[in-house]
Structures are given as structure tokens and as C-alpha cells.
Design an enzyme around this catalytic site. Structure first.
Site, PDB file in Angstrom:
ATOM      1  N   LYS A  20      30.398  -7.426  39.515  1.00 21.00           N
ATOM      2  CA  LYS A  20      29.819  -8.502  40.463  1.00 21.00           C
ATOM      3  C   LYS A  20      29.624  -9.829  39.501  1.00 21.00           C
ATOM      4  CE  LYS A  20      25.251  -8.179  41.056  1.00 21.00           C
ATOM      5  NZ  LYS A  20      23.882  -8.016  41.574  1.00 21.00           N
TER       6      LYS A  20
ATOM      7  N   PHE B  80      14.561  -1.045  40.122  1.00 18.19           N
ATOM      8  CA  PHE B  80      15.149  -1.585  41.253  1.00 18.19           C
ATOM      9  C   PHE B  80      15.727  -2.875  40.927  1.00 18.19           C
ATOM     10  CE2 PHE B  80      11.821   1.365  43.059  1.00 18.19           C
ATOM     11  CZ  PHE B  80      12.374   2.169  43.658  1.00 18.19           C
TER      12      PHE B  80
ATOM     13  N   CYS C 146      25.932   2.506  39.222  1.00 17.62           N
ATOM     14  CA  CYS C 146      24.590   3.352  39.662  1.00 17.62           C
ATOM     15  C   CYS C 146      25.207   3.980  41.135  1.00 17.62           C
ATOM     16  CB  CYS C 146      23.491   2.701  39.593  1.00 17.62           C
ATOM     17  SG  CYS C 146      22.852   2.576  37.894  1.00 17.62           S
TER      18      CYS C 146
ATOM     19  N   ALA D  77      18.381   0.971  24.720  1.00 16.66           N
ATOM     20  CA  ALA D  77      18.494  -0.549  24.679  1.00 16.66           C
ATOM     21  C   ALA D  77      19.686  -1.276  25.765  1.00 16.66           C
ATOM     22  CB  ALA D  77      18.464  -1.147  23.371  1.00 16.66           C
TER      23      ALA D  77
ATOM     24  N   GLU E 175      21.856  -6.076  38.405  1.00 18.93           N
ATOM     25  CA  GLU E 175      22.572  -6.990  37.354  1.00 18.93           C
ATOM     26  C   GLU E 175      22.889  -8.261  37.933  1.00 18.93           C
ATOM     27  OE1 GLU E 175      25.057  -4.718  35.237  1.00 18.93           O
ATOM     28  OE2 GLU E 175      24.019  -2.786  35.130  1.00 18.93           O
TER      29      GLU E 175
ATOM     30  N   ARG F 132      24.577  -1.993  18.792  1.00 18.10           N
ATOM     31  CA  ARG F 132      23.670  -2.556  20.012  1.00 18.10           C
ATOM     32  C   ARG F 132      22.543  -3.142  19.583  1.00 18.10           C
ATOM     33  NH1 ARG F 132      23.753  -0.050  26.198  1.00 18.10           N
ATOM     34  NH2 ARG F 132      24.675  -1.727  27.146  1.00 18.10           N
TER      35      ARG F 132
HETATM   36  P1  NAD Z   1      22.813   1.722  29.482  1.00 21.38           P
HETATM   37  O1  NAD Z   1      24.400   2.805  29.077  1.00 21.38           O
HETATM   38  O2  NAD Z   1      23.285   0.156  29.383  1.00 21.38           O
HETATM   39  O3  NAD Z   1      21.931   1.830  28.232  1.00 21.38           O
HETATM   40  C1  NAD Z   1      21.476   3.232  27.857  1.00 21.38           C
HETATM   41  C2  NAD Z   1      21.181   3.321  26.555  1.00 21.38           C
HETATM   42  O4  NAD Z   1      20.596   4.469  25.954  1.00 21.38           O
HETATM   43  C3  NAD Z   1      22.684   3.199  25.413  1.00 21.38           C
HETATM   44  O5  NAD Z   1      22.493   1.964  24.708  1.00 21.38           O
HETATM   45  C4  NAD Z   1      22.470   4.486  24.725  1.00 21.38           C
HETATM   46  O6  NAD Z   1      22.905   4.200  23.447  1.00 21.38           O
HETATM   47  C5  NAD Z   1      21.047   4.732  24.604  1.00 21.38           C
HETATM   48  N1  NAD Z   1      20.600   6.394  24.537  1.00 21.38           N
HETATM   49  C6  NAD Z   1      21.359   7.516  25.045  1.00 21.38           C
HETATM   50  N2  NAD Z   1      21.106   8.497  24.487  1.00 21.38           N
HETATM   51  C7  NAD Z   1      19.821   8.157  23.564  1.00 21.38           C
HETATM   52  C8  NAD Z   1      18.845   8.781  22.721  1.00 21.38           C
HETATM   53  N3  NAD Z   1      18.899  10.215  22.721  1.00 21.38           N
HETATM   54  N4  NAD Z   1      18.228   7.920  21.829  1.00 21.38           N
HETATM   55  C9  NAD Z   1      18.216   6.777  21.803  1.00 21.38           C
HETATM   56  N5  NAD Z   1      19.097   6.123  22.683  1.00 21.38           N
HETATM   57  C10 NAD Z   1      19.776   6.864  23.565  1.00 21.38           C
HETATM   58  O7  NAD Z   1      22.594   2.103  30.732  1.00 21.38           O
HETATM   59  P2  NAD Z   1      21.636   1.372  31.798  1.00 21.38           P
HETATM   60  O8  NAD Z   1      22.563   0.606  32.745  1.00 21.38           O
HETATM   61  O9  NAD Z   1      20.507   0.572  31.034  1.00 21.38           O
HETATM   62  O10 NAD Z   1      21.104   2.608  32.713  1.00 21.38           O
HETATM   63  C11 NAD Z   1      19.983   3.426  32.256  1.00 21.38           C
HETATM   64  C12 NAD Z   1      19.212   3.921  33.300  1.00 21.38           C
HETATM   65  O11 NAD Z   1      18.666   3.180  34.158  1.00 21.38           O
HETATM   66  C13 NAD Z   1      20.327   4.980  34.042  1.00 21.38           C
HETATM   67  O12 NAD Z   1      19.419   6.170  34.484  1.00 21.38           O
HETATM   68  C14 NAD Z   1      20.484   4.036  35.313  1.00 21.38           C
HETATM   69  O13 NAD Z   1      20.870   4.913  36.462  1.00 21.38           O
HETATM   70  C15 NAD Z   1      19.313   3.341  35.763  1.00 21.38           C
HETATM   71  N6  NAD Z   1      19.387   2.016  36.292  1.00 21.38           N
HETATM   72  C16 NAD Z   1      20.389   1.080  35.905  1.00 21.38           C
HETATM   73  C17 NAD Z   1      20.429   0.042  36.478  1.00 21.38           C
HETATM   74  C18 NAD Z   1      21.305  -0.896  36.013  1.00 21.38           C
HETATM   75  O14 NAD Z   1      21.492  -2.084  36.658  1.00 21.38           O
HETATM   76  N7  NAD Z   1      22.234  -0.868  35.078  1.00 21.38           N
HETATM   77  C19 NAD Z   1      19.290  -0.362  37.450  1.00 21.38           C
HETATM   78  C20 NAD Z   1      18.458   0.437  37.883  1.00 21.38           C
HETATM   79  C21 NAD Z   1      18.551   1.591  37.062  1.00 21.38           C
HETATM   80  C1  UGA Z   2      22.036  -1.897  42.369  1.00 21.94           C
HETATM   81  C2  UGA Z   2      20.883  -2.018  43.322  1.00 21.94           C
HETATM   82  O1  UGA Z   2      21.058  -3.191  44.186  1.00 21.94           O
HETATM   83  C3  UGA Z   2      19.823  -2.302  42.606  1.00 21.94           C
HETATM   84  O2  UGA Z   2      18.387  -2.163  43.445  1.00 21.94           O
HETATM   85  C4  UGA Z   2      19.686  -0.924  41.721  1.00 21.94           C
HETATM   86  O3  UGA Z   2      18.498  -0.880  40.900  1.00 21.94           O
HETATM   87  C5  UGA Z   2      20.628  -0.831  40.885  1.00 21.94           C
HETATM   88  O4  UGA Z   2      22.049  -0.906  41.680  1.00 21.94           O
HETATM   89  C6  UGA Z   2      20.919   0.354  39.899  1.00 21.94           C
HETATM   90  O5  UGA Z   2      20.054   1.353  40.408  1.00 21.94           O
HETATM   91  O6  UGA Z   2      21.813   0.387  39.198  1.00 21.94           O
HETATM   92  P1  UGA Z   2      23.717  -3.287  41.105  1.00 21.94           P
HETATM   93  O7  UGA Z   2      24.541  -2.291  41.080  1.00 21.94           O
HETATM   94  O8  UGA Z   2      23.419  -4.057  39.580  1.00 21.94           O
HETATM   95  O9  UGA Z   2      22.162  -2.956  41.731  1.00 21.94           O
HETATM   96  O10 UGA Z   2      24.151  -4.613  41.915  1.00 21.94           O
HETATM   97  P2  UGA Z   2      24.336  -4.977  43.504  1.00 21.94           P
HETATM   98  O11 UGA Z   2      24.079  -6.408  43.664  1.00 21.94           O
HETATM   99  O12 UGA Z   2      23.589  -3.865  44.218  1.00 21.94           O
HETATM  100  O13 UGA Z   2      25.968  -4.821  43.700  1.00 21.94           O
HETATM  101  C7  UGA Z   2      26.530  -3.551  43.662  1.00 21.94           C
HETATM  102  C8  UGA Z   2      27.856  -3.624  44.211  1.00 21.94           C
HETATM  103  O14 UGA Z   2      28.014  -3.838  45.576  1.00 21.94           O
HETATM  104  C9  UGA Z   2      28.866  -4.904  43.414  1.00 21.94           C
HETATM  105  O15 UGA Z   2      30.001  -4.522  43.281  1.00 21.94           O
HETATM  106  C10 UGA Z   2      28.798  -5.881  44.500  1.00 21.94           C
HETATM  107  O16 UGA Z   2      29.832  -6.795  44.432  1.00 21.94           O
HETATM  108  C11 UGA Z   2      28.749  -5.039  45.653  1.00 21.94           C
HETATM  109  N1  UGA Z   2      28.281  -5.582  47.117  1.00 21.94           N
HETATM  110  C12 UGA Z   2      26.907  -5.978  47.322  1.00 21.94           C
HETATM  111  C13 UGA Z   2      29.184  -6.035  48.112  1.00 21.94           C
HETATM  112  O17 UGA Z   2      30.195  -5.499  48.211  1.00 21.94           O
HETATM  113  N2  UGA Z   2      28.677  -6.495  49.254  1.00 21.94           N
HETATM  114  C14 UGA Z   2      27.199  -6.759  49.377  1.00 21.94           C
HETATM  115  O18 UGA Z   2      27.034  -7.312  50.419  1.00 21.94           O
HETATM  116  C15 UGA Z   2      26.403  -6.382  48.030  1.00 21.94           C
END
Ligand code: NAD
Ligand code: UGA
Length: 459
Positions: free
Chosen positions: A336, A163, A273, A11, A166, A40
Site C-alpha cells: 500500500k 490495530f 497480516c 523492533a 502501516e 535492524r
Molecule cells: P516484524 O517482522 O516487522 O518485526 C518482528 C521483529 O521481532 C523482527 O525484527 C525480529 O528480528 C524480532 N524477533 C523475532 N524473534 C525474536 C526474539 N526471540 N527475540 C528478539 N527479537 C525477535 O513484525 P511486525 O510487522 O512488527 O509484526 C509483529 C506482530 O504484530 C505480528 O504478530 C503481527 O501480526 C502483529 N501486527 C502487525 C501489524 C503491522 O502493521 N505490521 C499491525 C498489527 C499487529
Molecule cells: C491492517 C489493518 O487495517 C490494521 O488495523 C491491523 O492492525 C493490521 O492490518 C495488522 O494487523 O497488521 P495494514 O495491513 O497495515 O493494516 O493496512 P490496510 O490499510 O489495512 O491495508 C491492507 C491491504 O488492503 C493493502 O494492500 C491495501 O491496499 C488493501 N486495501 C485496503 C484495499 O484493497 N482496499 C481498501 O479499501 C482498503
């Protein structure tokens, strides 16, 4: 196969918003998000939606609309797995901090625990969807665990990387550039494509093999991060040559082959990431003996670390080579704007460097708590918790944070910073009053006219 019940394990920043949007757009599907973190889940269930564990514009409204209707948050993981036809794994995949691949490879223990949990509990056929970002060929390991430890039921494995970025997660989910589904079973792929099909045009739903899908996610993040390191590299050259990085970015961005997005020079990228995914890509390339490929991508990280360090070095040298005992006000701590996420935020590393030079740091961020700031610094283990608590203070009022400061460092591009009364701020600071604009969000002429010693990135 028509899906009626979905479960999402994890979550977090991905699981929460993604499933909320799926629930909004598919009112006939019951979506349950589960997590081992009871605190959470309780926050997700809080009646007051301003207390949701994640801040994302537009998210609270969608949770309000769907929660209790067809969106549920629970800690009853086994029950949710059992009841669902489709299970998303959306748990964290951080960089390993121990053993083989330490500091480089993705730690897949949480993903593996989920696969084992699903195998143990499932009594009917399931579609298991990798939503977490995973190294290419992870589906093989998940498949092996599911098939070797399960109760003889059938599992189809799909890769459906996320993709969203945040701060714009809801918009990204509602209007995605594309949705990517990798898999072997056409039926399973179409079941998932139908769910997205409620709001995403079919031609934007790409179907590939599993490995292409897994690798595309790592590649997309690597390319995005590479753009930032590229413009940041040029920003340093601009500072030596009187070129202006904003003007250079505009000039190259108008070439349609290059494109104008993601060319903002900054203190360096943060977030959970980019760094972890590139390190993982580098690790994978090395493990196949592809040294030139690994070195190429590693440079994106090296440059990013250099950019963060360069910022703090410049701040120290401008303040007459010492920040010892000086108050530095940091505006912004999140990685960000429009998020409360601080993972890998450049602010953490800049603050840590300044603290090692005995600065006092005052932090103001509209969405980040003092507890989070302290936890981020303590995690580095550079100094004791007591010392961090003594040297770093957080403020709820930006005008308090800047009082008697020798310098302001802008770490996050929050919109509200542009609207501050900068004359008032100048009046309460120590003189000369320095601003180090790590996001190039303020107007140089205006700041200089007020009397600030203003410096930014790449000018
Ligand atoms: P997060 O840490 O916010 O959330 C992960 C959650 O999974 C936590 O709340 C944790 O308690 C839970 N968890 C872990 N192990 C568990 C288990 N065995 N059973 C139940 N719950 C469990 O992570 P996130 O930012 O949501 O990222 C998750 C994945 O998505 C990562 O692989 C990340 O690379 C990918 N991703 C993240 C973003 C982003 O913007 N944050 C964007 C695209 C992809
Ligand atoms: C990034 C990707 O944009 C998403 O497509 C992807 O799903 C995600 O990672 C992921 O896999 O977690 P995010 O990290 O949430 O998303 O945010 P971004 O907007 O990409 O910014 C990442 C970092 O780069 C921030 O610190 C931002 O301030 C910085 N940034 C971004 C710059 O310094 N310059 C830019 O022109 C753009």
C-alpha cells in the site's frame, strides 16, 4: 503499580512505532526496544533518521525527539528484560511453513522463545504483554511456560493487540479508535491503561478477558479483509454489467450501517497480516470442528487470490494473449502507499505470473529497493535467482522505467503517480500504450484523451 521501565521484544513495524509513541507521550518512562537482529537495531540507532529500518510518515520526527532521552534500541535482550517491570512481546507470528498446520496456523516459535527468555532471566515480578497478534488461547501457553520455567517470580499476562495500519501508524497510535487490554489481574490491566491514559481517553480503553482480546484482533482483521473481498467480488460483476464499482461503493457506503471506509476495489489486499490472520482463524475454527465457520472465512482469501490472478490474466489477454518478451512497467511494489513494506504485496504475485509468461518487468517504487524486489521474487522459488535478476529490473526514475514499455501496471496507490506527466509517458511507450490501473487512481477520460488504452478495476 507505576511503571518506570518498559522493554519491547521485537523492533519491527509494530514494536518500533508503538514504543516510539509510548515514549513520546510518557517522558518519565524509560522504553527499551530490543531485537536479535543487530542490523535492524543499528539502523534504528542510525544518526541519519532517513535510514531508519521502517518508513512511516511522522516516525522519524518522534524517534529524533525521544531517542537517547527515554527511548533506546538495543540487542542486550536479557539486560532489558531484567530491568523492566513491563515487557511487550512484539515479535513476528508468520504462517507456519512446516509440520502440523503448515500454510495455515500461526508459527508461535518466536513468541515461545521470548516467553522462555523472560522466564529464564526475570528476577523480579513482571507484567508480560502480548502485542503480537496471536491465536485465541495463546496466553495459556505463555502462562504455562512462564510459571513452569521461571525463577518463582510472579508474571501477569495481558493481551494488548495492536490495530495500527502501516502508512498511517503514527496517526493511528496518536488517535486510536480504541485500545484493547485483556487480562485477569486488575492491577496489571490498570498499570497498562495508565500508560495509554497519558493520551487516550479512558473510555476508549476497553478492558476485557484475555480470550476476548486475543480473538477480537483476529476478528477485526477478518472483518476488514472481508470488506475488501466483498467489494472486489462486486468489481468483477461490475465489469460484466457496465456498473461502476466506485459508484456502487459510494452508494452503499452512504448507508450508515455499512459505512464508507475500506470499500476501495483493488488488485487484492496484501500486507503481512490479513492473509496470515484469516488463515489462522480458519485453522482454529477447523481445529474445533467448525467446518462451516472455517469455510466461510476461507472464502475471503480465495476471492483475494482470484482478484490478483484476474488482474494478471486480464493484462495478458489484453496484450493479444502474450507478454513474452514484452516490457511491463510496474508502478509500485509496496502493499500500500506510504510504507516500504512489501510483505504479501499483490505486486509480487502479479509479477510472478507475468514472469512465468516470459515478460520483462521494470519496477519503480519510491520506497522499495531493488534488493527487496529480487528477494520477494526469489522467496517464491518459481525460477532461479539469475533468471529473476535477468528478467526484472528496478529503476529510481519512473520515466526511465516506462521507456519502451508495452504496458504499465499500477500496483500501489502512491500519490505521486497521479501527478506524473502522462503525456510524456505516453510518448516514450510502445503503441498501443496500455495502462492497467490496479488501484483506480487515474482519471479514465484524461488517460483516454492522451491516447492510452486504459483499463481499471470494476468499470
Ligand atoms: P516484524 O517482522 O516487522 O518485526 C518482528 C521483529 O521481532 C523482527 O525484527 C525480529 O528480528 C524480532 N524477533 C523475532 N524473534 C525474536 C526474539 N526471540 N527475540 C528478539 N527479537 C525477535 O513484525 P511486525 O510487522 O512488527 O509484526 C509483529 C506482530 O504484530 C505480528 O504478530 C503481527 O501480526 C502483529 N501486527 C502487525 C501489524 C503491522 O502493521 N505490521 C499491525 C498489527 C499487529
Ligand atoms: C491492517 C489493518 O487495517 C490494521 O488495523 C491491523 O492492525 C493490521 O492490518 C495488522 O494487523 O497488521 P495494514 O495491513 O497495515 O493494516 O493496512 P490496510 O490499510 O489495512 O491495508 C491492507 C491491504 O488492503 C493493502 O494492500 C491495501 O491496499 C488493501 N486495501 C485496503 C484495499 O484493497 N482496499 C481498501 O479499501 C482498503
Amino acid at each position: 503499580m507505576k511503571i518506570n521501565k518498559i522493554c519491547c521484544i521485537g523492533a519491527g513495524y509494530v514494536g518500533g512505532p508503538t514504543m516510539a509513541v509510548i515514549a513520546k507521550m510518557n517522558p518519565d518512562i524509560q522504553v527499551t526496544i530490543v531485537d536479535i537482529n543487530a542490523e535492524r537495531i543499528a539502523a534504528w540507532n542510525d544518526k541519519d533518521v532517513s535510514k531508519l529500518p521502517i518508513y512511516e510518515p511522522g516516525l522519524a520526527e518522534i524517534v529524533e525527539e525521544t531517542r537517547g532521552r527515554n527511548l533506546f534500541f538495543s540487542t542486550e535482550i536479557d539486560k532489558a528484560i531484567n530491568e523492566s517491570e513491563m515487557i511487550f512481546i512484539s515479535v513476528n507470528t508468520p504462517t507456519k511453513t512446516y509440520g502440523k498446520g503448515k500454510g495455515m496456523a500461526a508459527d508461535l516459535k518466536y513468541v515461545e522463545l521470548c516467553a522462555r527468555n523472560i522466564a529464564e532471566v526475570a528476577k523480579t515480578d513482571k507484567i508480560v504483554v502480548e502485542k503480537s497478534t496471536l491465536p485465541v488461547r495463546t496466553a495459556q501457553a505463555i502462562k504455562s511456560i512462564l510459571h513452569n520455567t521461571g525463577n518463582g517470580v510472579n508474571f501477569s499476562i495481558l493481551s494488548n493487540p495492536e490495530f495500527l495500519a502501516e502508512g498511517t501508524a503514527i496517526q493511528d497510535l496518536l488517535n486510536p479508535d480504541r485500545v484493547l487490554i485483556g487480562g485477569e489481574s486488575e492491577d496489571a490491566i490498570e498499570s497498562l491503561a495508565n500508560i495509554y491514559g497519558s493520551w487516550v481517553p479512558q473510555e476508549q480503553i476497553l478492558r476485557t478477558n484475555v480470550w476476548s482480546s486475543e480473538l477480537s484482533k483476529l476478528t477485526a482483521n477478518a472483518f476488514l479483509a472481508q470488506r475488501i473481498s466483498s467489494i472486489n467480488a462486486i468489481s468483477e460483476l461490475c465489469e460484466k454489467t457496465e456498473a461502476n464499482v466506485g459508484e456502487v461503493a459510494r452508494a452503499i457506503g452512504m448507508d450508515s450501517r455499512i459505512g464508507s471506509k475500506f470499500l476501495n476495489a483493488s488488485i487484492g489486499f496484501g500486507g503481512s497480516c490479513f492473509q496470515k490472520d484469516i488463515l489462522n482463524l480458519v485453522y482454529i475454527a477447523r481445529s474445533y470442528g467448525l467446518t462451516a465457520v472455517a469455510d466461510y472465512w476461507e472464502q475471503v482469501i480465495i476471492l483475494n487470490d482470484h482478484q490478483k490472478r484476474r488482474f494478471s490474466d486480464n493484462l495478458i489477454s489484453t496484450l493479444y494473449n502474450t507478454v513474452s518478451g514484452k516490457k511491463i512497467a510496474m508502478l509500485g511494489w509496496a502493499f500500500k502507499k506510504d510504507t516500504n513494506d512489501t510483505r504479501e504485496s499483490a505486486a509480487i504475485y502479479v509479477a510472478d505470473h507475468l514472469l512465468s509468461e516470459q515478460a520483462n518487468i521494470a519496477v519503480y517504487d519510491p520506497k522499495v529497493s531493488e534488493q527487496r524486489v529480487q528477494a520477494d521474487l526469489n522467496y517464491l522459488q518459481t525460477r532461479s535467482e539469475e533468471e529473476n535478476a535477468k528478467l526484472v529490473s528496478c529503476f529510481e526514475d519512473p520515466y526511465e522505467a516506462v521507456k519502451d514499455a508495452h504496458a504499465i501496471a499500477i500496483m500501489t496507490e502512491w500519490d505521486e503517480f497521479k501527478t506524473y506527466d502522462w503525456k510524456k509517458i505516453h510518448a516514450v511507450m510502445k503503441k498501443p500504450a496500455f495502462i492497467f490501473d490496479g488501484r483506480n487512481i487515474l482519471d479514465e477520460d484524461t488517460m483516454t484523451k492522451i491516447g492510452f488504452e486504459y483499463s481499471s478495476i470494476g468499470k
